[in-house]
Design an enzyme around this catalytic site. Structure first.
Site, mmCIF file in Angstrom:
data_model
loop_
_atom_site.group_PDB
_atom_site.id
_atom_site.type_symbol
_atom_site.label_atom_id
_atom_site.label_comp_id
_atom_site.label_asym_id
_atom_site.label_seq_id
_atom_site.Cartn_x
_atom_site.Cartn_y
_atom_site.Cartn_z
ATOM 1 N N HIS A 12 85.652 -52.379 73.799
ATOM 2 C CA HIS A 12 85.759 -52.226 75.251
ATOM 3 C C HIS A 12 87.215 -52.000 75.652
ATOM 4 O O HIS A 12 88.130 -52.533 75.033
ATOM 5 C CB HIS A 12 85.187 -53.459 75.951
ATOM 6 C CG HIS A 12 83.702 -53.594 75.742
ATOM 7 N ND1 HIS A 12 83.050 -54.797 75.735
ATOM 8 C CD2 HIS A 12 82.753 -52.657 75.506
ATOM 9 C CE1 HIS A 12 81.758 -54.594 75.511
ATOM 10 N NE2 HIS A 12 81.571 -53.295 75.371
ATOM 11 N N ALA A 31 82.068 -41.183 70.130
ATOM 12 C CA ALA A 31 82.260 -40.499 68.856
ATOM 13 C C ALA A 31 81.442 -41.155 67.754
ATOM 14 O O ALA A 31 81.002 -40.498 66.820
ATOM 15 C CB ALA A 31 83.744 -40.509 68.487
ATOM 16 N N GLY A 88 86.127 -40.427 73.210
ATOM 17 C CA GLY A 88 86.422 -40.221 71.795
ATOM 18 C C GLY A 88 86.925 -41.514 71.182
ATOM 19 O O GLY A 88 86.163 -42.424 70.896
ATOM 20 N N SER A 89 88.246 -41.638 71.037
ATOM 21 C CA SER A 89 88.870 -42.883 70.581
ATOM 22 C C SER A 89 90.132 -43.063 71.412
ATOM 23 O O SER A 89 90.382 -42.284 72.330
ATOM 24 C CB SER A 89 89.226 -42.791 69.096
ATOM 25 O OG SER A 89 90.311 -41.896 68.914
ATOM 26 N N MET A 90 90.953 -44.056 71.063
ATOM 27 C CA MET A 90 92.159 -44.280 71.869
ATOM 28 C C MET A 90 93.183 -43.144 71.738
ATOM 29 O O MET A 90 94.105 -43.053 72.532
ATOM 30 C CB MET A 90 92.798 -45.626 71.504
ATOM 31 C CG MET A 90 93.284 -45.720 70.088
ATOM 32 S SD MET A 90 94.146 -47.287 69.765
ATOM 33 C CE MET A 90 92.792 -48.445 69.676
ATOM 34 N N GLU A 127 91.658 -47.757 80.484
ATOM 35 C CA GLU A 127 92.790 -46.908 80.122
ATOM 36 C C GLU A 127 93.114 -45.866 81.196
ATOM 37 O O GLU A 127 92.225 -45.334 81.859
ATOM 38 C CB GLU A 127 92.545 -46.214 78.773
ATOM 39 C CG GLU A 127 91.238 -45.486 78.644
ATOM 40 C CD GLU A 127 90.856 -45.146 77.207
ATOM 41 O OE1 GLU A 127 91.231 -45.899 76.270
ATOM 42 O OE2 GLU A 127 90.171 -44.125 77.004
ATOM 43 N N HIS A 129 76.862 -41.489 73.052
ATOM 44 C CA HIS A 129 77.605 -42.325 74.014
ATOM 45 C C HIS A 129 79.083 -42.385 73.673
ATOM 46 O O HIS A 129 79.866 -43.037 74.349
ATOM 47 C CB HIS A 129 77.002 -43.729 74.089
ATOM 48 C CG HIS A 129 77.431 -44.668 72.990
ATOM 49 N ND1 HIS A 129 77.413 -44.315 71.656
ATOM 50 C CD2 HIS A 129 77.872 -45.954 73.031
ATOM 51 C CE1 HIS A 129 77.815 -45.342 70.929
ATOM 52 N NE2 HIS A 129 78.108 -46.345 71.734
#
Length: 463
Positions: free
Chosen positions: A224, A393, A368-370, A227, A391
């Site tokens: 979670h 990657a 995607g990711s951070m 950002e 929902h």
């Protein structure tokens, strides 16, 4: 007369010598044990003689069911064949996730299924699994974090603002977002969700109200996040009449906190007691929608989904206030939920465990990711995917494997390459833990169309 209510007390009232006595004792012991025996017996007598008055009652409804039409508890076997299904991005999905879906497709209640391109194995249904069932809901088909969701707000602020005000924006996330089991906001906000009747009518939910109030506007641990990033809108015919270009956005990912987790635990236990299954599929135990527990879970699940939305609303409200700006667009969507939907002309319960609703025209955000972009999407209403999409990657490596495979310096290097500032976050959430979001999106072009992107720049996660 002793203080503790016993089965023989109910038999004296005229209760039949069957499972209704055990059900009554269980309900009383769980929810009414502090009350006087005489008062409970008086109510029990009324239930026995006028059961129709207590259908759906939070305490006595289950007892009435035991008196009128007891739930049939019997071992269920899997079918020999699977119901129709589709898999997207099959070559990128581990075999265990596929086998979990294959087992679910053999359930006697299964109607159709699908596996999204971000899929990986989980409990019960795989993450990224979609399953339509007939008149039954599977708590572990929904998942533990009920109504986990994405929420993106877009602000009328130029993307360049991120560089000039980075330190201030980092402070906003660091001091005004709360994560994990213990962190809560010093100043609590009220919300209309707490006026919902479920908080009074369902005993389990009633007990969880104070915890839910404390945790409003907070995020869980694990994957979670909240950002700041840049939003790029490419489609000039977008739903918000935004001029194509770059904006600042705030993206959050979290669910229903302790409220959802406790609902999942309680009703999963009831499902396994009422629906014995072979050991390899016991996590797929279901609740019949015609039963008291099935109806109660449905109400509780929907409340948890709405509570998850309330948490995101609170997060975005707090941050908008600190930014001093009103959002000009908002995109949000659940996963880990079940919906009543039409599948091939039949009303079904469609479970999306780690999958995004993608009905024709439905908007969503797939992160995607951070260090990788997320995609703002519009659903294409593909029937073969049960109108669903991924929902996110999806994980390439488990949390445990990440700790063996990567180091803090590996993570730091990736953050530096992509110019991302991270507050909190562990090695188990390393950017390398996730599949390539671009490949995932390429594998679902027939499910969604891309409206824009969100690129993370300042990321806050649990410490």
């Amino acid at each position: 007369m002793g203080n503790k209510l016993k089965g023989k007390d109910l038999i004296k009232l005229g209760f039949p010598k069957n499972n209704s006595i055990n059900i009554a004792l269980g309900q009383i012991n769980r929810y009414r044990k502090k009350e006087k025996k005489e008062r409970i017996l008086e109510e029990a007598k009324e239930v026995l003689h006028h059961p129709e008055k207590f259908v759906g009652n939070s305490i006595w409804g289950k007892v009435v069911e035991g008196l009128i039409k007891p739930v049939e508890v019997r071992m269920h076997q899997l079918r020999n064949t699977r119901v129709p299904f589709s898999i997207y991005g099959e070559n990128e999905i581990d075999d265990q996730a596929k086998y979990q879906l294959y087992d679910a497709l053999k359930l006697p209640i299964a109607v159709a299924g699908a596996l999204m391109p971000d899929a990986h194995s989980g409990y019960g249904l795989p993450i990224g699994g979609v399953l339509a069932t007939e008149n039954a809901v599977i708590p572990y088909g929904v998942g533990v974090d009920i109504g986990c969701r994405m929420c993106l707000t877009i602000y009328p602020i130029k993307a360049s603002y991120l560089k000039g005000k980075q330190h201030q924006l980092e402070n906003i996330l660091s001091e005004h977002t709360k994560f994990g089991m213990r962190e809560t906001h010093a100043k609590k906000h009220d919300h209309e969700i707490f006026d919902r009747s479920e908080f009074n009518d369902i005993p389990l939910i009633k007990r969880l109200k104070e915890k839910a109030y404390r945790q409003l506007g907070t995020s869980g641990g694990g994957n979670h996040f909240v950002e700041f990033g840049t939003v790029s809108i490419k489609d000039e015919h977008n739903e918000w009449n935004l001029i194509p270009g770059e904006y600042i956005g705030l993206l959050s990912h979290s669910g229903s906190r302790g409220l959802g987790a406790n609902i999942a635990k309680h009703y999963t236990y009831l499902a396994t007691k009422q629906c014995p299954l072979p050991k390899n599929v016991q996590h797929l135990a279901w609740l019949d929608m015609n039963t008291h527990d099935g109806q109660e879970y449905w109400l509780a699940m929907n409340l948890a989904g709405d509570y998850a939305k309330a948490c995101h609303d609170d997060i975005h409200y707090r941050i908008a206030k600190l930014l001093g700006a009103k959002p000009i667009a908002k995109i949000e969507n659940h996963h880990n939920f079940a919906w009543k939907e039409n599948v091939n002309g039949q009303e079904c319960i469609v479970h999306r465990k780690g999958a995004t609703p993608a009905q024709k025209g439905a908007l969503g955000i797939i992160p995607g990711s951070m260090t990788a972009p997320g995609f703002i999407v519009r659903g294409l209403g593909n029937q073969e995917s049960l109108q669903s999409a991924s929902h996110g990657a999806g994980r390439l490596y488990s949390r445990r494997k990440c700790k063996d495979k990567f180091t803090k310096s590996d993570v730091k290097q990736q953050l530096n390459i992509h110019r991302v500032s991270l507050i909190g976050g562990g090695i188990d959430e390393a950017p390398m833990a996730y599949k390539d979001i671009r490949k995932v999106m390429a594998n679902q072009q027939e499910l969604v169309e891309v409206v824009g992107t969100f690129t993370p720049k300042i990321v806050r996660m649990d410490k």
